[in-house]
Motif scaffolding. Sequence first.
Motif, short mmCIF file in Angstrom:
data_model
loop_
_atom_site.label_atom_id
_atom_site.label_comp_id
_atom_site.label_asym_id
_atom_site.label_seq_id
_atom_site.Cartn_x
_atom_site.Cartn_y
_atom_site.Cartn_z
N ILE A 154 0.82 -1.21 0.10
CA ILE A 154 -0.03 -0.07 0.08
C ILE A 154 0.87 1.38 -0.08
N GLY B 208 1.94 2.07 -3.29
CA GLY B 208 0.70 2.57 -3.93
C GLY B 208 0.72 3.93 -3.77
N VAL B 209 0.83 4.18 -2.40
CA VAL B 209 0.71 5.73 -2.00
C VAL B 209 1.81 6.40 -2.81
N PHE C 41 1.00 7.15 -6.22
CA PHE C 41 0.09 8.27 -6.13
C PHE C 41 0.65 9.38 -6.29
N LEU D 271 1.09 12.81 -8.65
CA LEU D 271 0.62 13.88 -8.37
C LEU D 271 1.73 15.06 -8.70
N LEU E 150 4.86 16.50 -0.55
CA LEU E 150 4.41 15.03 -0.89
C LEU E 150 5.02 14.23 -0.02
N THR F 119 3.19 13.92 3.39
CA THR F 119 2.08 13.44 3.08
C THR F 119 2.42 11.65 3.16
N ILE G 109 3.31 10.82 6.74
CA ILE G 109 1.67 10.58 7.70
C ILE G 109 1.18 9.58 7.33
N SER G 110 0.92 9.16 5.96
CA SER G 110 0.08 7.88 5.76
C SER G 110 0.79 6.70 6.08
N TYR H 116 0.06 6.43 9.77
CA TYR H 116 -1.29 6.12 9.90
C TYR H 116 -1.59 4.62 9.63
N LEU H 117 -0.76 4.00 8.58
CA LEU H 117 -1.07 2.61 8.33
C LEU H 117 -0.33 1.74 9.35
#
Lengths: 337, 275
Positions: free
Chosen positions: A15, A18-19, A22, A26, A307, A310, A313-314, A317-318
């Motif tokens: 994941i 994947g981020v 992403f 962006l 970025l 981002t 932090i994600s 979070y995961l």
Amino acid sequence: MLGYFFRRLAMLALIVVGVAIFTFVLSRALPSSPIEMMLGSKPTAEQIAQARADLGLDRPVVIQLGRYIVQVAQGEFGTSLRTGRPVMEEVIQRLSATAELVSLALLLAVALGVPLGILSAAQRGRWIDGLTRMLAVSGVAVPVFFLGIVLQMIFYGWLGWLPLQGRIDTNLIVDFPVPAHTGLLLIDSALAGNTSALKSAFSHLVLPTLTLMLASLATILRATRNMMIEVLGSDHIRAARAYGASRRSLYFKLALKPTLVPLLTIIGLTYGFMLGGSVITEVLFDWPGIGAYIVESVVTNDYPAVLGVTLVISTLYLLINLVVDMLYFVLDPRIHV
Amino acid sequence: MSSWVRGNIFAAISAFGLGSIVVLALLAPYLGLADPTQIDFALKLLPPSAEHWFGTDGLGRDIFSGVVHGARVSLLVALGVVVIAAGIGIPIGLVAGYAGGWLDTIFMRISDVFLAFPPLLLPITLSALLGPGLFNALIAVAISWFPWYARIVRSTVLSVKSELYVQAARAIGTPPLSIAVRHVLPNSLSPVIVQASMDFGFAILTTASLSFIGMGAVPPTVEWGLMVASSRSVFLEYWWTAMFPGMAIFLTVFFANVLVDSVRDSLDPKLERKP
């Protein structure tokens, strides 16, 4: 269980990739290219070609993506256009301030929300239940920034009890520097035995913590109440009541235990909300964490920093979600893989 | 019984409150209010009075007029967010759930990526890239939220798909697209509608928050979050500059949430209604 943990960890890694893809997409879809930002308004053709080669922008997109993912895996998030320092370094430097704020707020939200939820369920239909439900409904309806401003009005402007913003008294830190061990000012100043720094750090923490906490407190309170009401109507509680179990063991042991696992899910979700809410709180209270960093980066068009943060932090979070899921096994012996 | 009545009184008050806000928002241009963007330094930072009910801000703009006109903006943007998020999410969820297979797998992996961001972080990142402006903020929030809608639709579609009437339609040779759109979709929508109405208040909060940190509305747009943001340098001495727009956000979200909660509870047959 260990096998499950590693499978989940592998999933998480996927994941994160994947981020990363992403954020890569962006970054390519940006309205302005980083070249313009680095070279100013009128670069020569050679300068542009040189910069493109330096950044690897002349390679095919797939190669660029591959390189980006390898870099991210190594903790390389590029260089901040604003300060010229590696984004990772700046993020780590600021992470402790956010960690201090968010963990304190989460601790407080759980420590207040769960008992209040139990109380509300036990007193169902009475005035105290009405009061806590009002708190629960209001808590999620107040905008974080407005709550912070009202608290600033009352406790700084009106009563003058607490500082307006910042993390510690800057004069004080110049006179008596606190050696950084953990990065958490409360703990560091306590370790150093510096009571005035400890006092200052604490008084600076109160308002941001309250601001960040309320919505989570409301969510946890409401969830606890609803689950407790359900459990309190179940047969094993009725049986325990018939056997004359004390109210304390009834509410805090027998009824609380089956609600712990779903409660943990809620707390994990709340943590995510707090990571987002900390952006607003940090901006309002001039708190030097990663939330404020993201906004500063946005305002200055520092896209690598935006970025990078981002992504960090994600990932955090995961990881937190993974930890929460693993705690299920500890808390509930009935859950098997 | 008593708690049921009390619950309905709350619902009635909320319905009245939200209804008034909506009516004020709709009528805002026809109420003969001061122009909320009219700057007049002679009138700056006046306290609430008969002339200016909510006082004036640092640029001499009438705050009552701003709050009323701001309601238009906030309600419309929140509506836009849930409609666009649901509008993107519903077809994707329908296809993923009904077709299954690799389409479903791809969708699920993409939504995993979206859900890896803590709430509010993705809207911030996206609107940072899209640039300031209320419309960009709206799009940023809608894009961040659509996977939730797609997931809800997908999971409902999965269960509706095996219903007898769908099997019957398949048995008599109805084309798959027609089954999906005419039989499965209408029966999969109610959870989405519940979700959208619950998200409405949250959409107001999120877009106002984006405006507050400078990634949403920009002047001369009159927006509640922006009004609070622009009061930041003066609110300690002039409380009304922050209090009225902030209260407007709070009350609107509060009324909307209470109303949605009680409507949902009264529609849910599983909830027992005795105290």
